[in-house]
Design an enzyme around this catalytic site. Sequence first.
Site, PDB file in Angstrom:
ATOM      1  N   GLU B 166       0.824  -1.210   0.000  1.00  0.00           N
ATOM      2  CA  GLU B 166       0.000   0.000   0.000  1.00  0.00           C
ATOM      3  C   GLU B 166       0.864   1.269   0.000  1.00  0.00           C
ATOM      4  O   GLU B 166       0.543   2.240  -0.673  1.00  0.00           O
ATOM      5  CB  GLU B 166      -0.944   0.011   1.210  1.00  0.00           C
ATOM      6  CG  GLU B 166      -2.133  -0.938   1.080  1.00  0.00           C
ATOM      7  CD  GLU B 166      -3.198  -0.452   0.088  1.00  0.00           C
ATOM      8  OE1 GLU B 166      -3.127   0.701  -0.371  1.00  0.00           O
ATOM      9  OE2 GLU B 166      -4.087  -1.257  -0.242  1.00  0.00           O
ATOM     10  N   GLU B 169       2.194   1.681  -3.500  1.00  0.00           N
ATOM     11  CA  GLU B 169       1.150   2.112  -4.439  1.00  0.00           C
ATOM     12  C   GLU B 169       0.786   3.581  -4.250  1.00  0.00           C
ATOM     13  O   GLU B 169       0.565   4.307  -5.203  1.00  0.00           O
ATOM     14  CB  GLU B 169      -0.121   1.258  -4.251  1.00  0.00           C
ATOM     15  CG  GLU B 169      -0.022  -0.123  -4.875  1.00  0.00           C
ATOM     16  CD  GLU B 169      -1.268  -0.986  -4.606  1.00  0.00           C
ATOM     17  OE1 GLU B 169      -1.211  -2.183  -4.885  1.00  0.00           O
ATOM     18  OE2 GLU B 169      -2.281  -0.447  -4.104  1.00  0.00           O
ATOM     19  N   GLU B 170       0.705   3.997  -2.988  1.00  0.00           N
ATOM     20  CA  GLU B 170       0.211   5.352  -2.717  1.00  0.00           C
ATOM     21  C   GLU B 170       1.296   6.419  -2.784  1.00  0.00           C
ATOM     22  O   GLU B 170       1.001   7.590  -3.000  1.00  0.00           O
ATOM     23  CB  GLU B 170      -0.488   5.392  -1.346  1.00  0.00           C
ATOM     24  CG  GLU B 170      -1.747   4.540  -1.309  1.00  0.00           C
ATOM     25  CD  GLU B 170      -2.584   4.763  -0.053  1.00  0.00           C
ATOM     26  OE1 GLU B 170      -2.240   5.640   0.751  1.00  0.00           O
ATOM     27  OE2 GLU B 170      -3.600   4.062   0.093  1.00  0.00           O
TER      28      GLU B 170
END
Lengths: 206, 206
Positions: B166, B169-170
């Site tokens: 995460e 991805e962010e």
Amino acid sequence: MSTSVNSTPVNEKDEQVFQDLKLLNAVNDRYGGVIVEVREAMDSALFGSVLRASIAQWRHQGKKGVWIKLPIQHVNLVEAAVKEGFWFHHAEPNYLMLCYWIPEGTHTLPANASHRIGISAFVMNEKREVLVVQESTGRFQGTGVWKFPTGVVNEGEDICAAAVREVKEETAVDTKFIEILAFRQSHKALFDKSDIFFLCLLEPLS
Amino acid sequence: MSTSVNSTPVNEKDEQVFQDLKLLNAVNDRYGGVIVEVREAMDSALFGSVLRASIAQWRHQGKKGVWIKLPIQHVNLVEAAVKEGFWFHHAEPNYLMLCYWIPEGTHTLPANASHRIGISAFVMNEKREVLVVQESTGRFQGTGVWKFPTGVVNEGEDICAAAVREVKEETAVDTKFIEILAFRQSHKALFDKSDIFFLCLLEPLS
């Protein structure tokens, strides 16, 4: 908010459909999609036609995900929804949730619940005696193995409450939850779902 | 093990049915039940008859739970199964699992997965700078609020791997998972399922 018949249809074919059919009642979700909850019995062929017209309408409105919550008593409509391109999202004993994605490209619909939560109870008294049980069914049945009381956390149940409940059910001993000592995650368990298992420390009250 | 036509039917009616119909192929589970996986297309009325005869057979054999795993391409058989008393257990995008309980009394079939698992990533570098993001969609969009990267643990994914994924991805930042700092359980979240949310400590690698 309910959808209503659109006054500016995309093309003549849609216009005809919109005029002929009462569209499905839907409420908007917070992500630009719509949710249909089927509440009344319906002929499956009619449902298929109405659904097709409703999708045309939602596409025209720029909607994204479409959810249909189908109570089990309206199971006759499942096949029609799948024929219109819906797939299964999740199911509970009394309903099936179907979904559909209108825009081009990969859907961003949230996934179904992925984990089952288990507990094991380490109950120790002031004499440092530990509460153990033998399985009457399951893997260790008849093996003579002693183990901590274990079980599955019920839908909507707190982990600490589940530990107290399982000990009571398996041994009739009342306990007080103290803390979680450890936990582990595992995959590909029952129905290929994942599993988080919490070892809980409890004190006997009786 | 596949079921086969029984040579000692319960009564004449059953005997007639057993002789006329090829019963469903089923494998025994470890709990005294049977599992049917539908692999071939079938007429729904015929499926209903075969299912009824098969249940009579399984009852005679003292079987308990019956599971039918129905791929979405055989959705035409759902209604027939429900008419025979089956209910929904769970569904994934490509199949529906139906179940039935033969003995008198309450069933002891295991529950569906009950929890979704979330993570939040606390990424701090040697200068004690903390990595934060702003939401481009969702509740905090456009509010100016800064927050830790958060997300949902995928099906079959380890919590620590989800935290690293995460963050990447962010924010495009590579990280190393260090430890879980805290977690909380909540109920009645998305689709009424429960939720366990882990706050993870990570170190930046880039």
